[in-house]
Scaffold this active site. Sequence first.
Site, PDB file in Angstrom:
ATOM      1  N   CYS A  77      -5.984  22.216 -53.523  1.00 38.22           N
ATOM      2  CA  CYS A  77      -6.393  21.330 -52.418  1.00 38.22           C
ATOM      3  C   CYS A  77      -5.379  20.339 -51.915  1.00 38.22           C
ATOM      4  CB  CYS A  77      -7.541  20.504 -53.264  1.00 38.22           C
ATOM      5  SG  CYS A  77      -8.700  19.400 -52.021  1.00 38.22           S
ATOM      6  N   HIS A 181     -10.681  24.788 -54.360  1.00 36.76           N
ATOM      7  CA  HIS A 181     -10.471  24.349 -55.803  1.00 36.76           C
ATOM      8  C   HIS A 181     -10.851  25.770 -56.721  1.00 36.76           C
ATOM      9  CE1 HIS A 181      -9.959  20.101 -55.484  1.00 36.76           C
ATOM     10  NE2 HIS A 181     -10.696  20.177 -54.547  1.00 36.76           N
ATOM     11  N   GLU A 183     -10.112  26.035 -59.739  1.00 38.02           N
ATOM     12  CA  GLU A 183     -10.742  25.454 -61.151  1.00 38.02           C
ATOM     13  C   GLU A 183     -11.985  25.175 -60.875  1.00 38.02           C
ATOM     14  OE1 GLU A 183      -9.086  23.904 -58.662  1.00 38.02           O
ATOM     15  OE2 GLU A 183      -9.661  21.732 -59.024  1.00 38.02           O
TER      16      GLU A 183
END
Lengths: 207, 256
Positions: A77, A181, A183
């Site tokens: 990001c 993202h 994650e």
Amino acid sequence: MLVIIDYGVGNVRSVINAFRYIGSHITVSCDPAVIRKTRGLILPGVGASGYAMHRLSPIADVIREQADSGKPLIGICVGFQLLFDQTHEMGTHRCLGLIKGEVVAIPQDLGLAIPHMGWNYVEIPSEMRLMQGLVPGRHFAFANSFYAQVSDPAAKTASAEYGVSITAAIEKGNIFGCQFHPEKSGADGLHVLRNFVKICHQELPPC
Amino acid sequence: MLTKRIIPCLDVKDNRVVKGVNFLNLRDAGDAVELGARYSDEGADELVFLDITATIRSKKTIVELVERVAQKVFIPFTVGGGISSADEIGLLLRSGADKCSINTAAVANPALLTESAQRFGAQCVVLAIDARRSATHDGHWQVCVKAGSQPTDLDVVEWAMKAEKLGAGEILLTSMDTDGTQSGYDIELTRSVAEAVGIPVIASGGAGTLESLAEVLEKGKADAVLAASIFHYGTYTIKQTKDYLKHRGIPVRPID
């Protein structure tokens, strides 16, 4: 061991959780000695990229030195946005300059909501090591108002259409990055992180 | 292409998910972390956790809940309920939340939106608005605070526009008139706000039939739909919802 670089910008917790979940041995630090010792660097970040670069500046030279030495580095990001030459978020700020390009605002006159928020289809070129093993038609979770315009002929990119072509992921040698993202992109996002871990363990002899 | 998001909402009290009708009469719907993880596995695009008790004691509980959710859930999630300062937002983000929703505190202190956006980025600042249709002004809605119990003088559309300027990155718009009734979203309210702002709008309150979800995305111009009862009580699965929306030509993230 990989290091998540904690330079006081936003939510590193989710990045830590995701690497732990996939069984990767990680540490969290901004200590140059630790950064030099590990096999791979993870540069997270949320918020404004100009401010993030300001926070990163005390260790920017160490990160450049490690990247130049061939150690795998992934920016996520805002961490991804810092890989480029400069960002135009809240003024113009020099960034790490590891990949040629700059970070600019998504145009506001496209009739699309800003921030670019949610799951966007990502076009993945087959030769990207970071995205290897993902079948076509995958979506990833984005949350950004700025995007990278890449001018580096040596970089391979995956892109997301949102009025403009947003650089969704990038790789150039040992430098990797995701605007989305990983994650927070479910199983596919964790797959991308596993690919990065695999690359870290392939790149260097055991330390 | 950006897909429309399907967001199960988990109203949380003491780590349990509860769901009320018109903000009252709470029914138990299960453990918050387990239910959140299940929705993520089933293909939900995001989750919202709202601490409906929002007391000093519950603040500690909600931080622990956020930590537990973040260890198991790898999709974006928002947390809200009684958040009153940028420091609290910082704590929740550090604990693993991706976004925080602010409601009453933003009305009392609009500068909180600016401070939070500057510190953490607009993308994690969600303004929650509880809207009630005005009895006196047709086509207008009134902002209500304190879990909907207290009406204010603010007009919903004007407040949404002001909040965007101040730094809100998204609006979670709940119709109090339709919330918990399963009678369909307030399309007119959603469209009025979505057309007035440039940030994403999440429609909430009234999810019933799948048709009602499609309508608020199409006619209401919402970027995302939030629903609770229809998912908690098994009326529809996330997959059924996405299959239906896809069939209607609405872009959704496919489920494997």
